[in-house]
Motif scaffolding. Structure first.
Motif, mmCIF file in Angstrom:
data_model
loop_
_atom_site.group_PDB
_atom_site.id
_atom_site.type_symbol
_atom_site.label_atom_id
_atom_site.label_comp_id
_atom_site.label_asym_id
_atom_site.label_seq_id
_atom_site.Cartn_x
_atom_site.Cartn_y
_atom_site.Cartn_z
ATOM 1 N N SER A 134 0.870 -1.217 -0.072
ATOM 2 C CA SER A 134 -0.034 0.155 -0.132
ATOM 3 C C SER A 134 0.898 1.364 0.113
ATOM 4 N N PHE A 135 1.849 1.209 0.903
ATOM 5 C CA PHE A 135 2.710 2.435 0.782
ATOM 6 C C PHE A 135 3.507 2.640 -0.474
ATOM 7 N N ALA A 136 3.893 1.542 -1.162
ATOM 8 C CA ALA A 136 4.728 1.691 -2.437
ATOM 9 C C ALA A 136 3.685 1.920 -3.342
ATOM 10 N N MET A 137 2.432 1.813 -3.345
ATOM 11 C CA MET A 137 1.415 2.275 -4.470
ATOM 12 C C MET A 137 1.125 3.807 -4.257
ATOM 13 N N GLU A 138 1.099 4.167 -3.065
ATOM 14 C CA GLU A 138 0.563 5.558 -2.754
ATOM 15 C C GLU A 138 1.722 6.488 -2.755
ATOM 16 N N ARG A 139 3.043 6.157 -2.535
ATOM 17 C CA ARG A 139 4.150 7.149 -2.484
ATOM 18 C C ARG A 139 4.804 7.258 -3.682
ATOM 19 N N SER A 140 5.142 8.557 -3.995
ATOM 20 C CA SER A 140 5.923 8.762 -5.282
ATOM 21 C C SER A 140 7.187 9.426 -5.069
ATOM 22 N N ALA A 141 8.243 8.951 -5.828
ATOM 23 C CA ALA A 141 9.404 9.729 -6.005
ATOM 24 C C ALA A 141 9.851 9.881 -7.318
ATOM 25 N N PHE A 142 10.381 11.035 -7.571
ATOM 26 C CA PHE A 142 11.038 11.208 -9.053
ATOM 27 C C PHE A 142 9.874 11.225 -9.998
ATOM 28 N N GLY A 143 8.767 11.497 -9.838
ATOM 29 C CA GLY A 143 7.713 11.564 -10.502
ATOM 30 C C GLY A 143 7.034 10.345 -10.965
ATOM 31 N N LYS A 144 7.490 9.210 -10.204
ATOM 32 C CA LYS A 144 6.747 7.891 -10.358
ATOM 33 C C LYS A 144 6.437 7.418 -9.045
ATOM 34 N N SER A 145 5.226 6.476 -9.111
ATOM 35 C CA SER A 145 5.005 5.706 -7.665
ATOM 36 C C SER A 145 5.965 4.621 -7.469
ATOM 37 N N LEU A 146 6.449 4.646 -6.066
ATOM 38 C CA LEU A 146 7.547 3.830 -5.949
ATOM 39 C C LEU A 146 7.510 2.273 -6.508
ATOM 40 N N HIS A 147 6.136 1.784 -6.502
ATOM 41 C CA HIS A 147 6.073 0.311 -7.068
ATOM 42 C C HIS A 147 6.513 0.178 -8.549
ATOM 43 N N GLN A 148 6.385 1.449 -9.026
ATOM 44 C CA GLN A 148 6.959 1.306 -10.629
ATOM 45 C C GLN A 148 8.368 1.122 -10.629
ATOM 46 N N TYR A 149 9.160 1.196 -9.830
ATOM 47 C CA TYR A 149 10.548 1.117 -9.676
ATOM 48 C C TYR A 149 10.764 -0.416 -9.434
ATOM 49 N N GLN A 150 11.750 -0.970 -10.446
ATOM 50 C CA GLN A 150 11.898 -2.640 -10.477
ATOM 51 C C GLN A 150 12.415 -3.069 -8.925
ATOM 52 N N VAL A 151 13.357 -2.067 -8.309
ATOM 53 C CA VAL A 151 13.895 -2.510 -7.083
ATOM 54 C C VAL A 151 12.856 -2.580 -6.038
#
Length: 381
Positions: A266-283
């Protein structure tokens, strides 16, 4: 409802759903935070769980219980720990730890007196085994119980005793023949309000709603009738409940891991960094995938072991494996969850609390190293 129930019976799915709905009503997130801040035992939640009949599950029908299956207990403990680990710990004291000692060692008189009171939520129990000189060496304890007429007099110290500060009854291990090793161990049922007992709260990293304690026994008089089982035969009683203890602890660890995966996703889906949601980063996606794999591995091992126990197999190695795998996986999942939350996980909140609570898993109820010894022995090594 929040997690996979494949393999659960219809009744077990209803159990899971009903207990979670009950907890949401009687012990909401605000209550958890309040109890954590005050290091307060969840008395009202304990009583409400009992009123709903959950404390009856492990006990025999003749004493008011339901004589449930191992899988039933696994489903319940997973749900309790998923909601809040303190509730699963509160449940274990009187039903699994103390309950097993009563079921296997107490007189019929004591069973009739105390088991209905446990089921009703009126009696809390603490298990006093571990001592400052060593925790895993249960046979090497120094606490003495000396026969004096119709009583035993107990003298010694215990440490890391969960919920001793709220207990009505204690199950205490003591040496009645100090030179006989495990063959000189006896078990006693002790009124926690007896003269000569002093309980001091410790300050643990986690488990703030179910504190651990030091307990001092200064010439505590215990009636002979409160001997559990036979004198000098306490080791057998102590060992008898280990399969049950390990499988329910494994289930609780699985529940904790499930909650971490949920809140981290839930946190990764809601939180953004550098213009993208966290869950969109492969790491981040890979960390969440790893957490899911660790969690489901723990659950699969636990459920398979519960099925073996329900089939009547004395699954000593399996329960040791399940407890170790589940506890270590839950800790790894929590650590990965903290890496996703980063600074937000380091401050107060669910992630920080569960991170602290999961660290006890590989320590309590048999350390992972000791359980590896058990598995090695079962392998003939």
């Amino acid at each position: 409802m929040p997690y996979d129930t494949f393999g659960f019976s219809t009744d077990q799915v209803l159990m899971r759903d009903n207990v979670l709905r009950l907890l949401e009503r009687i012990f909401p997130a605000s209550a958890i935070d309040d109890h954590e801040a005050r290091s307060a035992y969840p008395d009202e939640a304990h009583l409400e769980l009992a009123r709903a009949g959950w404390f009856a599950l492990p006990f025999e029908e003749e004493h008011g219980g339901t004589n449930c299956s191992f899988m039933d207990l696994v489903v319940l403990l997973e749900a309790l720990a998923y909601y809040h680990k303190g509730l699963s710990t509160a449940y274990l004291g009187p039903t699994i730890y103390g309950g097993a000692a009563l079921r296997h060692g107490a007189s019929e008189e004591h069973k009739r007196a105390y088991i209905p009171e446990i089921i009703a939520g009126k009696v809390k129990m603490a298990i006093c085994y571990t001592e400052p000189s060593g925790g895993s060496d249960a046979a090497g304890i120094r606490t003495r119980a000396i026969r004096d007429g119709d009583d035993y007099v107990i003298r010694g110290q215990k440490v890391f005793i969960t919920n001793a500060h709220v207990a009505d009854l204690m199950v205490v291990s003591a040496k009645t023949d100090p030179g006989a090793g495990r063959h000189g161990l006896s078990m006693f049922l002790v009124d926690a309000k007896s003269a000569g007992i002093e309980v001091r709260n410790l300050d643990p990293l986690g488990s703030r709603t179910t504190l651990i304690n030091e307990v001092f026994f200064d010439d505590v008089r215990v009636p002979k009738r409160n001997l559990l089982g036979e004198e000098n035969k306490g080791w057998k009683l102590l060992m008898r409940g280990l399969n049950l203890e390990r499988i329910v602890l494994a289930a609780a660890s699985g529940g904790q891991a499930l909650k971490v995966v949920e809140i981290a996703k839930s946190f990764a889906m809601e939180r953004s960094a550098f213009g993208k949601s966290l869950h969109q980063y492969q790491v981040i996606a890979h960390r969440l995938a790893e957490m899911r794999m660790l969690t489901e591995s723990a659950r699969a091992t636990t459920f398979r072991t519960a099925a073996k126990l329900d089939a009547g197999i004395d699954a000593v190695a399996d329960t040791a494996i399940a407890k170790t795998v589940a506890a270590e996986n839950a800790w790894k999942v929590a650590d990965l969850g903290m890496s996703i939350f980063a600074g937000s996980g380091y401050v107060a909140g669910d992630m920080q609390r569960i991170f602290r609570d999961t660290r006890l898993g590989p320590i309590g109820g048999g350390t992972s190293d000791i359980l590896r010894n058990v598995v090695a022995k079962e392998m003939g090594l």
